[in-house]
Scaffold this motif. Structure first.
Motif, short mmCIF file in Angstrom:
data_model
loop_
_atom_site.label_atom_id
_atom_site.label_comp_id
_atom_site.label_asym_id
_atom_site.label_seq_id
_atom_site.Cartn_x
_atom_site.Cartn_y
_atom_site.Cartn_z
N GLY B 164 38.38 39.55 40.63
CA GLY B 164 38.24 40.98 40.94
C GLY B 164 37.35 41.68 39.94
O GLY B 164 36.54 42.54 40.30
N VAL B 165 37.48 41.29 38.67
CA VAL B 165 36.67 41.96 37.66
C VAL B 165 35.19 41.60 37.85
O VAL B 165 34.29 42.43 37.61
CB VAL B 165 37.18 41.64 36.23
CG1 VAL B 165 36.87 40.21 35.84
CG2 VAL B 165 36.58 42.59 35.22
N LEU B 167 33.76 41.01 40.76
CA LEU B 167 33.30 41.83 41.88
C LEU B 167 33.02 43.26 41.41
O LEU B 167 32.01 43.87 41.76
CB LEU B 167 34.37 41.83 42.97
CG LEU B 167 34.08 42.66 44.22
CD1 LEU B 167 32.87 42.11 44.97
CD2 LEU B 167 35.30 42.70 45.13
N ALA B 168 33.93 43.77 40.56
CA ALA B 168 33.75 45.14 40.05
C ALA B 168 32.50 45.23 39.17
O ALA B 168 31.76 46.22 39.24
CB ALA B 168 34.98 45.56 39.26
#
Lengths: 274, 293
Positions: B164-165, B167-168
């Motif tokens: 997720g990080v 992607l962020a």
């Protein structure tokens, strides 16, 4: 009443219950007065339209609501929080589309939609060490993104790149990204821009479905397409040169001579409307 | 003349892998903050000094390597939080000037603290080539460098594509304002970009120094010049470009050095750089709009 100058509120619920409430907001860019003492409230479960000529300050007011533009004076409350910073909005249950597409060019369609769930992603440390929570988040985010894409009629497009899609479909991707977090307040900035008549009808259905799907979901819609605004909204606010010119129901706005003079023009029932 | 083609290719690939890793550090910061970090070499040299002293104190190269990574990450965090965050973003030259100032501060501090002499840094594996029959193939140290950089690339690829990080970070790199509206803590992603970048840069410098004259306050200067060229050739926005261009330039420079002499290597770099800037100024692997953004 959903759109209102705050002192004249006549609804029973307290002001804090409004998902969005702007009071006496003034914005200056250097010497230019962009917003002049404007107030606007979006009540729970309401679809509110914000219309006005180009340069009236509609997007600026949107940006004030989102914390991107800091008002010189006035108060801003979003989901009961005083002037939340932009990155907190999705966590508060607020999603926004942009006037343009606002898609990430290097990410797939699915990843673009998944980005709408970034507020719930595990922290950087979890990602760096490959913690199970990070993998789980991605898996669940991908599933929710697929569901949001299916909702806007783009099932199966997740692996494609946004730039490979036609413009109306890219608009839908942006809408799916706004839907994916299941917001309670949806801010739509000119969602019909660049769309044809049939696509605008489909957009109206999607927004109606969103607003009617669950009690308490609210929408603030900035749009030039007057027919769409009139058909979708419970209340309409008209902004002109930074000042709130009028607020009321669609019928009241149609009959408001100042609004007709400043924006709608004659024959508001027909296709001559602005 | 009996030319050890395999050995040159292996050495070139190892050299190129280091260029690629260092260029990747530059790309990470460019993507995170739209800053060409001219202080990358000096920051990496600080990490190498930490590694040098940890290795000297403990007698353990691997602890030194870990120290380079950790100190690089900490320095990246400090530089972003303490300096770069306050730089005027509306003026592209501001960050460049601050970075050059940072180079002066860091190299002067190192020179005052440790002197300007070259200190030999040990390599953890022999640099003499392995031979198959009479043919020199590749040195154990080159194999080690290739393995370390491969693991590093794999870890970064997993970070950016499977977390997720990641992607962020990618979202924040492409469109910070839109990312903010989608809940991304863009400032944190920027800090993370600097932290990762400085750790990667420190590691790359630590790998190259045993193959050069040794450690001194300017030990990573030439690495920075080569890696910056690699980043431009590959495309400042493109991690894949950094890797491919790094490996290619590493091999080309090694062959140019072997056949034409070391003095021609910088000329070859300039020719490659000019050629790419003339033909495809956004870099070989970057989208045109990405470079302009």
């Amino acid at each position: 009443m959903s759109v209102d100058a705050p002192p004249a509120r006549d609804e029973a619920s307290p002001p804090a219950a409004d998902p969005l409430r702007l009071e006496h907001v003034t914005v200056r860019f250097g010497g230019i007065l962009a917003i002049d003492d404007a107030s606007l409230a979006v009540g729970a479960g309401h679809v509110v339209g914000l219309i006005g000529p180009n340069g009236a300050g509609k997007t600026t007011l949107f940006n004030v609501a989102c914390g991107i533009v800091r008002p010189r004076t006035g108060t801003v409350r979003v989901m009961g929080v005083e002037r939340p910073r932009p990155h907190r909005l999705t966590g508060l249950g607020v999603a926004r589309t942009l006037q343009g597409l606002g898609l990430f060019p290097g990410l797939t369609v699915r990843q673009n939609v998944m980005a709408g769930l970034s507020h719930g992603a595990p922290g950087a440390a979890a990602g760096l060490v490959g913690a199970p929570a990070s993998a789980r988040f991605l898996r669940e985010a991908a599933e929710r993104a697929e569901a949001a894409l299916a909702r806007v009629g783009l099932a199966g497009a997740g692996e494609r790149m946004p730039e490979a899609l036609p413009y109306p479909e890219r608009k839908r991707v942006a809408l799916a990204r706004a839907f994916v977090s299941e917001p309670r307040l949806l801010l739509l900035d000119e969602p019909a821009g660049g769309l044809g008549a049939a696509e605008i009808d489909e957009l109206a259905e999607l927004v109606r479905d969103f607003a009617g799907g669950e009690r308490g979901r609210s929408v603030l819609l900035v749009e030039h397409h007057v027919d769409l605004v009139m058909s979708l909204c419970d209340r309409i606010a008209v902004l002109d040169s930074g000042r709130m010119l009028a607020t009321g129901t669609p019928d009241e706005i149609r009959d408001d001579q100042a609004v007709v003079d400043a924006y709608l023009g004659v024959d508001v029932d027909g296709e001559d409307a602005a | 003349m009996d030319v050890p083609i395999l050995l040159l290719a292996g050495t070139g690939l190892a050299r190129g892998a280091i260029f690629a890793a260092f260029a990747l550090a530059l790309v990470l910061i460019w993507r995170a903050a739209r800053i060409a970090n001219f202080a990358q070499g000096a920051m990496a040299t600080v990490s190498c000094y930490v590694a040098f002293h940890v290795t000297a104190l403990t007698g353990n190269y691997w602890l030194g390597l870990a120290a380079a990574l950790v100190s690089g990450a900490v320095l990246g965090w400090v530089v972003e939080r303490g300096v770069m965050r306050f730089v005027d973003r509306s003026n592209p030259l501001a960050a460049v000037i601050v970075a050059i100032g940072l180079v002066m501060v860091l190299t002067s501090t190192l020179a005052i603290a440790f002197g300007a002499d070259y200190r030999p840094m040990p390599a953890p594996f022999p640099r003499e080539p392995i031979r198959i029959g009479d043919v020199a193939v590749i040195s154990p140290y080159s194999l080690f460098v290739l393995a370390v950089v491969a693991v590093l690339m794999l870890a970064l690829a997993l970070l950016f594509t499977r977390t997720g990080v990641g992607l962020a970070m990618r979202a924040a790199a492409f469109a910070p304002e839109v990312s903010r509206l989608n809940g991304v803590r863009v400032d944190r992603m920027r800090t993370l970009g600097w932290t990762l970048s400085a750790a990667v840069g420190g590691l790359a410098a630590l790998l190259v120094i045993p193959t050069e004259l040794g450690l001194n306050p300017h030990a990573a200067d030439l690495l920075f010049v080569y890696a910056f060229t690699v980043a431009i050739v590959g495309g400042l926005d493109s991690p894949v470009g950094a890797v491919v261009a790094g490996l290619a330039i590493g091999v080309i420079l090694t062959f140019v050095t072997a056949f034409a002499g070391a003095t021609f290597a910088p000329i070859a770099i300039v020719v490659i750089l000019l050629g790419v800037l003339l033909v495809r100024p956004q870099g070989l692997f970057a989208a045109r709009e990405a470079r302009v953004a």
